[in-house]
Structure formats: C-alpha cells, structure tokens
Motif scaffolding. Structure first.
Motif, short mmCIF file in Angstrom:
data_model
loop_
_atom_site.label_atom_id
_atom_site.label_comp_id
_atom_site.label_asym_id
_atom_site.label_seq_id
_atom_site.Cartn_x
_atom_site.Cartn_y
_atom_site.Cartn_z
N PHE A 60 0.83 -1.21 0.00
CA PHE A 60 0.00 0.00 0.00
C PHE A 60 0.86 1.26 0.00
CE2 PHE A 60 -3.14 -3.03 1.69
CZ PHE A 60 -4.27 -2.66 0.96
N THR A 61 2.10 1.16 -0.47
CA THR A 61 3.02 2.29 -0.42
C THR A 61 2.43 3.55 -1.03
OG1 THR A 61 4.90 0.76 -0.57
CG2 THR A 61 5.33 3.09 -1.01
N ARG A 62 1.90 3.45 -2.23
CA ARG A 62 1.38 4.62 -2.93
C ARG A 62 0.12 5.17 -2.27
NH1 ARG A 62 5.67 5.21 -3.69
NH2 ARG A 62 6.92 4.47 -5.43
N GLN A 63 -0.59 4.32 -1.53
CA GLN A 63 -1.82 4.77 -0.87
C GLN A 63 -1.56 5.43 0.50
OE1 GLN A 63 -1.54 1.64 -2.27
NE2 GLN A 63 -2.77 2.11 -4.09
N VAL A 64 -0.35 5.26 1.05
CA VAL A 64 -0.08 5.83 2.37
C VAL A 64 0.95 6.96 2.36
CG1 VAL A 64 -0.59 3.59 3.46
CG2 VAL A 64 1.80 4.24 3.03
N GLU A 65 1.73 7.09 1.29
CA GLU A 65 2.86 8.03 1.32
C GLU A 65 2.42 9.49 1.47
OE1 GLU A 65 5.08 7.45 -2.23
OE2 GLU A 65 3.45 8.01 -3.57
N LYS A 66 1.19 9.81 1.13
CA LYS A 66 0.69 11.17 1.27
C LYS A 66 0.71 11.63 2.73
CE LYS A 66 -3.32 14.02 -0.01
NZ LYS A 66 -4.66 13.99 -0.67
N THR A 67 0.70 10.67 3.64
CA THR A 67 0.78 10.98 5.08
C THR A 67 1.89 11.98 5.37
OG1 THR A 67 -0.03 8.76 5.65
CG2 THR A 67 1.16 9.99 7.37
#
Length: 275
Positions: free
Chosen positions: A210-217
């Motif tokens: 889920f790297t691309r889904q969490v990096e916005k954090t």
C-alpha cells in the motif's frame, strides 16, 4: 525488549506527545488514501478499518493490539466492530491519554510486548500497526502474537519495510537515519517478514503493498509542521529547544518522504492465520 531500547522508544513517544497529536492526531499511524480525496482524518480511519476487515472482526471477539499508541485504533475497532481490545504501549503518556477516554471495551496497559504475561490462546485476533519496527527481535514479537491468538485466529501486521533493492546511499542517508531518529530497531524487508511469519507457525493469507496509498501521510505532516512553526507557539518552542533530543524527528519527516518517493521504503500489510 532490552531495557535501554524500551526506554528510548518510550521516551520518544512521551517527548513527542505534543508533536504527534497536534501534527497528525491520536491514530499514530499512516493514513490510507484509497480514493485520493479523503481528508487526513478519514485516511487514518481508513487504515484502521482495513485492519479490522482483514482480521474479519465481528461483535464479541477479543482482540490484542500490539504497540497500541494512544488506543485510538483500539477504540475505533471496538466502536465499528463491537469487539473488546487489550492494547499494550511502552509510552506512559499514551497509556494515560487512552485511560482518559474511559471506554469499557478497551483496556490499555503500559507494558513491553516482548515481556508480556498474556495467557496462550486468549485472543481471537491480534494486530501490530507500525510497531514491530521498534522491537529488536521482530521474529519473537510475531511468535508472541501467534502464541496469544486462538487456532483459526487472524493476525495483521502493517509494516514499514526496507526495499530489498535499496541503494547504498539511500540506506546510509535515509533508511539508517530514519531508524536512528525514529527509535526504530530496524526495518525488515518483505522477505524477512514472510520468513518470521512462517517461523511462528502462521499460515500466510496475503501481503499487499500500500506504499502509494499511504505516502501522502508525510506530505500532510510536513505541511502541518511548517504551519505550526509559524502559528503554534508551544510546538515552535519544542522544535527549537536544544534540550529536546527527540525534536530531530521533525527532520526525519523529510527523510521518510524522500525514501518513499525514491522507492527505498515500502509499506505492506500482512495477513496471516494461526492454523
């Protein structure tokens, strides 16, 4: 875990209590952007709900939250799924905040997971959201989760990972400093975690990136930190104080964002079951 490491992790979260809660909130974990337009608060809740769904929680089950932070994830699981949750954190401050919530379905203890005395097969499910990275022996931590879960029970791990092909300069200038500054004992690779889960006698069900889904954090955290430096007197005083060793984590935000962008870090959710 060794006393000095446990003490450092506890001090990290105790000292950064103000920083974490004002910059991100009490769900001290990544947000999950599945649609892309979620608010940060919705994204943080989204990861909690993903964990609950992967655990297949239902009313009446008993759940163990390993490295539970402020207990907000535990409280959300209790509310959404009707479960009871026992959580463990090394931080006395986090445990105190959780106790103030007064939810009878949630019990948070200030204790070291690697030294826990929980009975065998006493939980229906267990989760560790971004906590095994703080432990000097992740294999032992995972084996402990397998021990306390009943046969047929599920375990979910949400993990910061070191990319297996991370370049030497990325390791030296990003990954190693992230571990040092964030009081992480280390970051394993996906292969490491699969081996540890297997060694614990668990049956692997899924490992999803889920790297691309969490990096916005980390973009959100950086933006809020810069805003706080301008407008939040208490936080500015903390970040500028030479006596606050853990204030360096504000710089670590930049390293983490860069590590994700470069592919040196990954974020994987593992789902396993005790046969």
């Amino acid at each position: 875990m060794p006393e000095d490491i446990a003490r450092e992790v506890a001090a990290h979260y105790d000292d950064l209590d103000l920083f974490y809660r004002r910059i991100w909130g009490e769900q001290v974990h990544h947000g999950l952007w599945l649609q892309g337009d979620e608010t940060p608060e919705e994204a943080a809740l989204g990861l909690t709900r993903l964990v609950g769904d992967r655990l297949r929680l239902e009313a009446g089950l008993r759940v163990c939250d390993v490295g539970c932070g402020y207990g907000r994830t535990a409280a959300e699981l209790a509310e959404r799924f009707g479960v009871s949750v026992q959580g463990l954190t090394l931080s006395a401050r986090q445990a105190a905040v959780a106790a103030e919530r007064g939810d009878p379905r949630v019990e948070i203890r200030c204790a070291d997971w690697l030294e826990n005395d929980l009975p065998d097969a006493s939980f229906d499910a267990a989760l560790a959201v971004e906590s095994t990275e703080h432990m000097p022996d992740p294999a032992r931590a995972i084996a402990g989760m397998a021990r306390v879960v009943k046969p047929g029970g599920r375990i979910v791990l949400c993990c910061w990972l070191r990319a297996s092909d991370a370049r030497k300069w990325e390791t030296r200038h990003l990954l190693d400093p992230i571990c040092k500054e964030g009081r992480l004992a280390g970051m394993g690779t996906e292969r490491d975690y699969l081996d540890w889960l297997h060694a614990a006698g668990l049956e692997m069900l899924d490992a999803e990136d889920f790297t691309r889904q969490v990096e916005k954090t980390w973009s959100v955290c950086l933006r809020r930190t810069l805003k706080a430096l301008l407008h939040d007197r208490d936080l500015r005083r903390f970040l500028m104080s030479r006596h606050q060793e853990n204030r360096v984590f504000a710089i670590t935000l930049l390293r983490i964002r860069a590590a994700y962008l470069l592919g040196a870090m990954r974020y994987v959710v593992f789902t396993a079951m005790r046969p």
